[in-house]
Design a protein around this motif. Sequence first.
Motif, PDB file in Angstrom:
ATOM      1  N   VAL A  82       0.833  -1.207   0.000  1.00 17.51           N
ATOM      2  CA  VAL A  82       0.000   0.000   0.000  1.00 17.51           C
ATOM      3  C   VAL A  82       0.866   1.256   0.000  1.00 17.51           C
ATOM      4  CG1 VAL A  82      -1.687   1.333   1.311  1.00 17.51           C
ATOM      5  CG2 VAL A  82      -1.959  -1.140   1.100  1.00 17.51           C
ATOM      6  N   ILE A  83       1.809   1.342   0.958  1.00 17.89           N
ATOM      7  CA  ILE A  83       2.650   2.539   1.051  1.00 17.89           C
ATOM      8  C   ILE A  83       3.538   2.671  -0.174  1.00 17.89           C
ATOM      9  CG2 ILE A  83       4.423   3.715   2.393  1.00 17.89           C
ATOM     10  CD1 ILE A  83       3.371   2.277   4.871  1.00 17.89           C
ATOM     11  N   GLY A  84       4.136   1.562  -0.606  1.00 17.83           N
ATOM     12  CA  GLY A  84       5.019   1.605  -1.759  1.00 17.83           C
ATOM     13  C   GLY A  84       4.297   2.005  -3.029  1.00 17.83           C
ATOM     14  N   THR A  85       3.067   1.511  -3.211  1.00 20.99           N
ATOM     15  CA  THR A  85       2.305   1.860  -4.404  1.00 20.99           C
ATOM     16  C   THR A  85       1.920   3.329  -4.406  1.00 20.99           C
ATOM     17  OG1 THR A  85       1.412  -0.398  -4.560  1.00 20.99           O
ATOM     18  CG2 THR A  85       0.230   1.329  -5.734  1.00 20.99           C
ATOM     19  N   LEU A  86       1.470   3.841  -3.266  1.00 21.77           N
ATOM     20  CA  LEU A  86       1.076   5.255  -3.188  1.00 21.77           C
ATOM     21  C   LEU A  86       2.271   6.173  -3.426  1.00 21.77           C
ATOM     22  CD1 LEU A  86      -1.386   5.186  -0.146  1.00 21.77           C
ATOM     23  CD2 LEU A  86      -1.950   5.342  -2.573  1.00 21.77           C
ATOM     24  N   VAL A  91       5.278   9.900  -7.069  1.00 22.38           N
ATOM     25  CA  VAL A  91       6.533  10.311  -7.701  1.00 22.38           C
ATOM     26  C   VAL A  91       6.436  10.166  -9.220  1.00 22.38           C
ATOM     27  CG1 VAL A  91       8.983   9.770  -7.928  1.00 22.38           C
ATOM     28  CG2 VAL A  91       7.918   9.758  -5.674  1.00 22.38           C
ATOM     29  N   THR A  92       5.851   9.072  -9.675  1.00 23.95           N
ATOM     30  CA  THR A  92       5.734   8.821 -11.113  1.00 23.95           C
ATOM     31  C   THR A  92       4.865   9.864 -11.790  1.00 23.95           C
ATOM     32  OG1 THR A  92       6.013   6.432 -10.783  1.00 23.95           O
ATOM     33  CG2 THR A  92       4.990   7.139 -12.840  1.00 23.95           C
ATOM     34  N   SER A  98       5.913  16.636 -15.490  1.00 29.70           N
ATOM     35  CA  SER A  98       6.965  17.601 -15.836  1.00 29.70           C
ATOM     36  C   SER A  98       7.605  17.276 -17.172  1.00 29.70           C
ATOM     37  CB  SER A  98       8.035  17.618 -14.736  1.00 29.70           C
ATOM     38  OG  SER A  98       7.481  17.974 -13.484  1.00 29.70           O
ATOM     39  N   LEU A  99       7.933  16.002 -17.377  1.00 31.24           N
ATOM     40  CA  LEU A  99       8.634  15.612 -18.597  1.00 31.24           C
ATOM     41  C   LEU A  99       7.727  15.553 -19.824  1.00 31.24           C
ATOM     42  CD1 LEU A  99      10.950  12.814 -17.155  1.00 31.24           C
ATOM     43  CD2 LEU A  99      11.561  15.163 -17.743  1.00 31.24           C
ATOM     44  N   SER A 100       6.419  15.656 -19.626  1.00 29.31           N
ATOM     45  CA  SER A 100       5.500  15.647 -20.767  1.00 29.31           C
ATOM     46  C   SER A 100       5.446  17.002 -21.465  1.00 29.31           C
ATOM     47  CB  SER A 100       4.091  15.260 -20.304  1.00 29.31           C
ATOM     48  OG  SER A 100       3.543  16.244 -19.435  1.00 29.31           O
ATOM     49  N   LYS A 101       6.055  18.036 -20.851  1.00 27.78           N
ATOM     50  CA  LYS A 101       6.073  19.365 -21.477  1.00 27.78           C
ATOM     51  C   LYS A 101       7.134  19.413 -22.578  1.00 27.78           C
ATOM     52  CE  LYS A 101       3.185  20.134 -18.302  1.00 27.78           C
ATOM     53  NZ  LYS A 101       1.763  19.923 -18.634  1.00 27.78           N
ATOM     54  N   ASN A 155       7.380   2.766 -15.786  1.00 27.61           N
ATOM     55  CA  ASN A 155       6.053   3.288 -15.460  1.00 27.61           C
ATOM     56  C   ASN A 155       5.960   4.785 -15.735  1.00 27.61           C
ATOM     57  OD1 ASN A 155       5.257   0.760 -14.633  1.00 27.61           O
ATOM     58  ND2 ASN A 155       5.580   1.163 -12.460  1.00 27.61           N
ATOM     59  N   MET A 156       7.038   5.500 -15.469  1.00 26.64           N
ATOM     60  CA  MET A 156       7.049   6.943 -15.716  1.00 26.64           C
ATOM     61  C   MET A 156       6.909   7.240 -17.206  1.00 26.64           C
ATOM     62  SD  MET A 156      10.061   9.690 -14.981  1.00 26.64           S
ATOM     63  CE  MET A 156      10.889   9.094 -16.460  1.00 26.64           C
TER      64      MET A 156
END
Length: 292
Positions: A82-86, A91-92, A98-101, A155-156
């Motif tokens: 749960v914590i790791g996924t959130l 972060v992703t 940001s990188l989609s700009k 994933n990012m």
Amino acid sequence: MRYYSKSYKTFQTLNYFLIAVLSLACILPLIHIFSVSLSSKDAATANIVNFFPVDLTFAAYKETLGNDNFLRALSIGFQRTVIGTLLSLAVTMMAAYSLSKDNFRFRGRNVYSWYFIVIMLFHGGLIPTYLVVSGTGLMDSIWALIIPSAVNVWNMILMLNFFRNLPPELEEAALIDGAGHFRTLFSIFIPVSMPSVATIILFTMVMHWNSWFDGIIYMTKIHDYPLASFLHTIVVKENFTEVGVDLAALNQISNRTVKASQIFIGSLPILLVYPFLQKYFVKGIVMGSVKG
């Protein structure tokens, strides 16, 4: 009325047949494990259990659910997932936004993009990672299982490409209305990107839930193991003493039934979550891989 040629019908038949075979190859082992977990000691030891329980008994589940170490490992596995996924999702999403700009709006975007690609292709390695985790005081804590894998570049990139496929008018309208970047991300981008979000949630959950190697490396005590590491200790090492299995109980039930019951319980959470995310899965993969 749509006309289908003979070759198309043949292809469809072979396609359905292949899918059915692959589906059975995935389902039957789980059914076998479940049947073994419900079978008697003699039947499991004699290896005569196929896809139906022999001499039905729930003794293995009684032993498993009565094992405090197993329940603790199950709890740690849930917490980690749960914590790791959130954390990984947060972060992703921010990195992908940001990188989609384009370069005009985010100068230096290409530098950061190449940085992430390089670290995805060339990992630091096990020993440097261990030294970093040890040096930062994360050993024997749940954060040692979460922080090193918080950023998944694949994933990012998946979410980045999904964001780049969204109409630019959505963001322009939000900015005109006075929304900042965080408001635009969480109020505009995320709600319309649920296929990509659900896909990343599924990938990250499965990764955290099934990861066992880092638990063995970063945890010095077995009672701090997550469930996957705990199951590895039982299934592979067959170390029943250290994980708290009552040896006297093994005289009444087979160690195969105990292992089968724990494996089946460990598989249930992902099996229960997947149907709710499956409808987004294909769309998230396809939409997230359109642009480079």
